[in-house]
Design a protein around this motif. Structure first.
Motif, mmCIF file in Angstrom:
data_model
loop_
_atom_site.group_PDB
_atom_site.id
_atom_site.type_symbol
_atom_site.label_atom_id
_atom_site.label_comp_id
_atom_site.label_asym_id
_atom_site.label_seq_id
_atom_site.Cartn_x
_atom_site.Cartn_y
_atom_site.Cartn_z
ATOM 1 N N ILE A 4 0.830 -1.187 0.049
ATOM 2 C CA ILE A 4 -0.048 0.020 0.077
ATOM 3 C C ILE A 4 0.785 1.190 -0.052
ATOM 4 C CG2 ILE A 4 -1.776 1.584 1.155
ATOM 5 C CD1 ILE A 4 -2.888 -1.184 2.116
ATOM 6 N N LEU A 6 0.992 5.178 -0.071
ATOM 7 C CA LEU A 6 0.313 6.514 0.251
ATOM 8 C C LEU A 6 0.846 7.514 -0.470
ATOM 9 C CD1 LEU A 6 -0.724 7.806 3.857
ATOM 10 C CD2 LEU A 6 0.276 9.241 2.324
ATOM 11 N N HIS A 129 -2.407 2.169 -4.579
ATOM 12 C CA HIS A 129 -2.051 3.534 -4.234
ATOM 13 C C HIS A 129 -3.264 4.216 -3.744
ATOM 14 C CE1 HIS A 129 1.795 4.176 -6.583
ATOM 15 N NE2 HIS A 129 1.824 3.012 -6.595
ATOM 16 N N THR A 130 -2.866 5.040 -2.738
ATOM 17 C CA THR A 130 -4.099 5.853 -2.161
ATOM 18 C C THR A 130 -3.423 7.333 -2.646
ATOM 19 O OG1 THR A 130 -3.001 6.653 0.050
ATOM 20 C CG2 THR A 130 -4.065 4.701 -0.143
ATOM 21 N N LEU A 137 -7.205 7.489 5.227
ATOM 22 C CA LEU A 137 -6.022 7.386 5.536
ATOM 23 C C LEU A 137 -5.807 7.291 7.127
ATOM 24 C CD1 LEU A 137 -4.162 10.001 3.245
ATOM 25 C CD2 LEU A 137 -4.545 7.430 2.785
ATOM 26 N N LEU A 140 -5.735 3.555 7.869
ATOM 27 C CA LEU A 140 -4.501 3.003 7.459
ATOM 28 C C LEU A 140 -3.407 3.354 8.525
ATOM 29 C CD1 LEU A 140 -4.737 3.989 3.876
ATOM 30 C CD2 LEU A 140 -4.442 1.784 4.459
ATOM 31 N N LEU A 141 -3.309 4.536 8.812
ATOM 32 C CA LEU A 141 -2.094 4.915 9.787
ATOM 33 C C LEU A 141 -2.082 4.587 11.218
ATOM 34 C CD1 LEU A 141 -1.701 8.820 8.414
ATOM 35 C CD2 LEU A 141 -0.150 6.878 8.103
ATOM 36 N N VAL A 146 0.567 1.158 5.883
ATOM 37 C CA VAL A 146 1.250 1.809 4.933
ATOM 38 C C VAL A 146 2.589 1.300 4.728
ATOM 39 C CG1 VAL A 146 1.818 4.010 4.024
ATOM 40 C CG2 VAL A 146 -0.227 3.982 5.419
ATOM 41 N N ASP A 147 2.859 0.864 3.509
ATOM 42 C CA ASP A 147 4.035 0.311 3.310
ATOM 43 C C ASP A 147 4.946 1.174 2.732
ATOM 44 O OD1 ASP A 147 3.617 -2.547 3.705
ATOM 45 O OD2 ASP A 147 1.947 -2.072 2.218
ATOM 46 N N TYR A 149 5.819 5.717 1.511
ATOM 47 C CA TYR A 149 4.962 7.139 1.475
ATOM 48 C C TYR A 149 5.676 7.962 0.336
ATOM 49 C CZ TYR A 149 3.613 6.315 6.454
ATOM 50 O OH TYR A 149 3.102 6.125 7.534
ATOM 51 N N THR A 169 -1.898 7.947 14.481
ATOM 52 C CA THR A 169 -1.026 7.469 13.631
ATOM 53 C C THR A 169 0.144 6.399 14.616
ATOM 54 O OG1 THR A 169 -0.783 9.284 12.393
ATOM 55 C CG2 THR A 169 0.942 7.883 12.393
#
Length: 204
Positions: A4, A6, A129-130, A137, A140-141, A146-147, A149, A169
């Motif tokens: 993933i 971001l 992708h986001t 998000l 996700l955080l 998230v893999d 950024y 986060t």
């Protein structure tokens, strides 16, 4: 298993709301829509295009899906990499209020967000992708999903608006993969997982 990735357009104070135009997202009376435009040059455009070309699919929240689906299907130029990618590749739309999605190859996901994201990560592919999707998000955080950024940081401070990193986060260290600076002072940072943060005394 796809990573993933971001992607976010950010001000120096971390705002990511409505970079593209005055009417993009006026929620909460946001008065600064369109702040990104004056700082975009060919360096940033190429990095953005390369990012869309790299995606096997897209993860979108309801509002970003609405913005994208009202615009990108009208762009039919076969040389427009962004339009080709968004119009043809899978789009996973997370929403509890939408009843259907009509954009080509769009899939509405209404179940448990974290469980559904983990299912997507178990499918074949290289990257999902986001773009935008500030509310999604935060999930996700908060769940460390998230893999990588890819942050486009522009030299402007707004003082208000939706920000990328919320209070939930998960702390993480990141490793730099790539960086670039534009002629107008924008910075691109590509970062990947680097484990948990480490701490020490300055000067040790």
């Amino acid at each position: 298993m796809p990573k993933i990735v971001l992607n976010a357009f950010l001000t120096l104070d971390g705002v990511m709301q409505a970079p593209g135009g005055p009417d993009e997202d006026p929620e909460n009376g946001f008065p600064h829509g369109g702040w990104q435009g004056p700082y975009t040059d060919e360096v940033m455009r190429k990095l953005i295009v390369d990012g869309f070309a790299d995606a096997d699919g897209f993860i979108l929240g309801r509002k970003t899906y609405g913005i994208f689906s009202n615009y990108w299907p009208t762009i039919t130029d076969p040389d427009n990499v962004i339009a080709v990618g968004l119009n043809s590749r899978p789009k996973y739309v997370f929403s509890r209020s939408l009843e259907q999605v009509g954009w080509n190859n769009a899939h509405l996901i209404k179940g448990d967000t974290v469980a559904e994201l983990r299912k997507l990560r178990a499918q074949p592919g290289q990257t999902l992708h986001t773009w935008g999707s500030t509310v999604l998000l935060q999930t996700l955080l908060a769940h460390d999903l998230v893999d990588e950024y890819r942050l486009f940081i522009f030299p402007v401070v707004l003082g208000s608006g939706k920000r990328l990193f919320g209070s939930g986060t998960v702390p993480a260290a990141l490793k730099p993969v790539e960086s670039a600076t534009s002629s107008k002072g924008a910075t691109f940072l590509r970062l990947e997982r680097g484990g948990r943060p480490t701490y020490g005394q300055i000067g040790d």
